[in-house]
Design a protein around this motif. Structure first.
Motif, PDB file in Angstrom:
ATOM      1  N   LEU A  74      -0.408  -3.491   3.539  1.00 53.71           N
ATOM      2  CA  LEU A  74       0.059  -4.864   3.331  1.00 53.71           C
ATOM      3  C   LEU A  74       1.067  -5.294   4.390  1.00 53.71           C
ATOM      4  O   LEU A  74       1.352  -6.491   4.523  1.00 53.71           O
ATOM      5  N   LEU A  75       1.606  -4.330   5.131  1.00 53.05           N
ATOM      6  CA  LEU A  75       2.614  -4.634   6.152  1.00 53.05           C
ATOM      7  C   LEU A  75       1.992  -4.887   7.515  1.00 53.05           C
ATOM      8  O   LEU A  75       2.688  -5.310   8.445  1.00 53.05           O
ATOM      9  N   GLN A  76       0.690  -4.632   7.621  1.00 49.24           N
ATOM     10  CA  GLN A  76       0.027  -4.834   8.902  1.00 49.24           C
ATOM     11  C   GLN A  76      -0.060  -6.320   9.237  1.00 49.24           C
ATOM     12  O   GLN A  76      -0.175  -7.164   8.347  1.00 49.24           O
ATOM     13  N   GLU A  77      -0.016  -6.629  10.528  1.00 56.35           N
ATOM     14  CA  GLU A  77      -0.122  -8.018  10.956  1.00 56.35           C
ATOM     15  C   GLU A  77      -1.456  -8.594  10.486  1.00 56.35           C
ATOM     16  O   GLU A  77      -2.508  -7.972  10.624  1.00 56.35           O
ATOM     17  N   ASN A  78      -1.385  -9.775   9.894  1.00 54.92           N
ATOM     18  CA  ASN A  78      -2.571 -10.461   9.388  1.00 54.92           C
ATOM     19  C   ASN A  78      -3.269  -9.703   8.259  1.00 54.92           C
ATOM     20  O   ASN A  78      -4.492  -9.828   8.081  1.00 54.92           O
ATOM     21  N   ALA A  79      -2.519  -8.924   7.495  1.00 58.24           N
ATOM     22  CA  ALA A  79      -3.093  -8.234   6.336  1.00 58.24           C
ATOM     23  C   ALA A  79      -3.697  -9.255   5.382  1.00 58.24           C
ATOM     24  O   ALA A  79      -3.082 -10.279   5.086  1.00 58.24           O
ATOM     25  N   ASP A  80      -4.910  -8.980   4.910  1.00 56.82           N
ATOM     26  CA  ASP A  80      -5.587  -9.883   3.988  1.00 56.82           C
ATOM     27  C   ASP A  80      -5.992  -9.116   2.736  1.00 56.82           C
ATOM     28  O   ASP A  80      -5.393  -8.081   2.420  1.00 56.82           O
ATOM     29  N   ILE A  81      -7.016  -9.595   2.035  1.00 63.32           N
ATOM     30  CA  ILE A  81      -7.416  -8.964   0.785  1.00 63.32           C
ATOM     31  C   ILE A  81      -7.879  -7.519   1.004  1.00 63.32           C
ATOM     32  O   ILE A  81      -7.750  -6.684   0.111  1.00 63.32           O
ATOM     33  N   GLY A  83      -6.436  -5.442   3.052  1.00 63.91           N
ATOM     34  CA  GLY A  83      -5.186  -4.680   3.027  1.00 63.91           C
ATOM     35  C   GLY A  83      -4.680  -4.481   1.621  1.00 63.91           C
ATOM     36  O   GLY A  83      -4.145  -3.422   1.280  1.00 63.91           O
ATOM     37  N   LEU A  84      -4.863  -5.507   0.774  1.00 63.48           N
ATOM     38  CA  LEU A  84      -4.473  -5.391  -0.633  1.00 63.48           C
ATOM     39  C   LEU A  84      -5.273  -4.288  -1.318  1.00 63.48           C
ATOM     40  O   LEU A  84      -4.704  -3.454  -2.044  1.00 63.48           O
ATOM     41  N   ILE A  85      -6.560  -4.254  -1.086  1.00 60.89           N
ATOM     42  CA  ILE A  85      -7.396  -3.217  -1.688  1.00 60.89           C
ATOM     43  C   ILE A  85      -7.015  -1.846  -1.137  1.00 60.89           C
ATOM     44  O   ILE A  85      -6.974  -0.851  -1.875  1.00 60.89           O
ATOM     45  N   GLY A  86      -6.680  -1.789   0.154  1.00 59.79           N
ATOM     46  CA  GLY A  86      -6.229  -0.532   0.749  1.00 59.79           C
ATOM     47  C   GLY A  86      -4.965  -0.014   0.081  1.00 59.79           C
ATOM     48  O   GLY A  86      -4.832   1.193  -0.173  1.00 59.79           O
ATOM     49  N   TYR A  87      -4.030  -0.923  -0.204  1.00 61.95           N
ATOM     50  CA  TYR A  87      -2.803  -0.546  -0.911  1.00 61.95           C
ATOM     51  C   TYR A  87      -3.125   0.008  -2.290  1.00 61.95           C
ATOM     52  O   TYR A  87      -2.596   1.054  -2.696  1.00 61.95           O
ATOM     53  N   LEU A  88      -4.003  -0.667  -3.034  1.00 67.63           N
ATOM     54  CA  LEU A  88      -4.349  -0.226  -4.388  1.00 67.63           C
ATOM     55  C   LEU A  88      -5.031   1.139  -4.362  1.00 67.63           C
ATOM     56  O   LEU A  88      -4.797   1.975  -5.245  1.00 67.63           O
ATOM     57  N   GLN A  89      -5.829   1.388  -3.354  1.00 64.07           N
ATOM     58  CA  GLN A  89      -6.498   2.688  -3.248  1.00 64.07           C
ATOM     59  C   GLN A  89      -5.508   3.799  -2.910  1.00 64.07           C
ATOM     60  O   GLN A  89      -5.611   4.912  -3.442  1.00 64.07           O
ATOM     61  N   LEU A  90      -4.529   3.501  -2.056  1.00 55.57           N
ATOM     62  CA  LEU A  90      -3.476   4.484  -1.775  1.00 55.57           C
ATOM     63  C   LEU A  90      -2.659   4.770  -3.028  1.00 55.57           C
ATOM     64  O   LEU A  90      -2.323   5.924  -3.316  1.00 55.57           O
TER      65      LEU A  90
END
Length: 199
Positions: A74-81, A83-90
């Protein structure tokens, strides 16, 4: 000129973080801290201050290490949905580990101390607001790219996700059945994926 220390303060802070995270503030005694950190009381007070000061330093360490690693997508530049799914998976992976049964240190601190400790409550509120903002921004970027289904309001969706996650984390801490949190998190991820426009 102060006396030099013969230990790594960050290494000892990590040990204190784990102890507070697993046991909570009240159930962690100074003697336990001394024994776990492997330093005497004088060194502990000299380096970190009293128990409360060490507790807040441990919360800082948790935010800067555990949380920082999880929210990286979520901290990556231009993070989108995505990135949100990546956060939830982590987060899902972290919850499956040993530390998952300890819950979230920030949530634990708020439940135990927030009602009577303004400083702790402020930190917890700020963390929820930060997470909501990161999720909201990710959803807004997705909407700006024309990839978010109509009717999904980023503000409301972000608060919904944070609230559901806190319930899932609490369930992980209080239940011995991994399906109670894992399947719910799978459902949440699937729901968010359905918010995306399919071309």
């Amino acid at each position: 000129m102060g006396r030099s220390i013969s230990f790594d303060p960050q290494e000892k802070l990590y040990l204190a973080m784990k102890l507070f995270w697993e046991n909570g503030y009240e159930a962690t005694s100074m003697q336990q801290l001394v024994e776990t950190l492997g330093i005497n009381r004088f060194s502990l007070y000299n380096c970190y201050g009293d128990k409360e000061a060490l507790f807040h330093l441990a919360l800082d360490h948790y935010s800067n290490t555990v949380i920082r690693r999880l929210i990286d997508p979520l901290l990556q530049e231009n993070a989108d949905i995505t990135g949100l799914i990546g956060y939830l998976q982590l987060l899902q992976g972290a919850m499956a580990g040993k530390g998952g049964r300890w819950g979230c240190f920030v949530q634990n601190a708020g439940i135990e101390r927030g009602l009577h400790d303004e400083r702790t409550q402020k930190r917890v509120d700020e963390w929820y607001q930060q997470l909501e903002a990161l999720i909201r921004n990710a959803l807004q970027r997705t909407g700006e790219a024309g990839q978010l289904r109509g009717g999904i309001q980023p503000d409301h969706a972000a608060r919904y996700i944070v609230t559901v996650l806190q319930g899932i984390i609490a369930m992980r801490r209080s239940s011995s059945d991994p399906q109670r949190y894992d399947s719910t998190l799978d459902f949440l991820i699937s729901e968010i994926q359905d918010w995306m426009v399919r071309w």
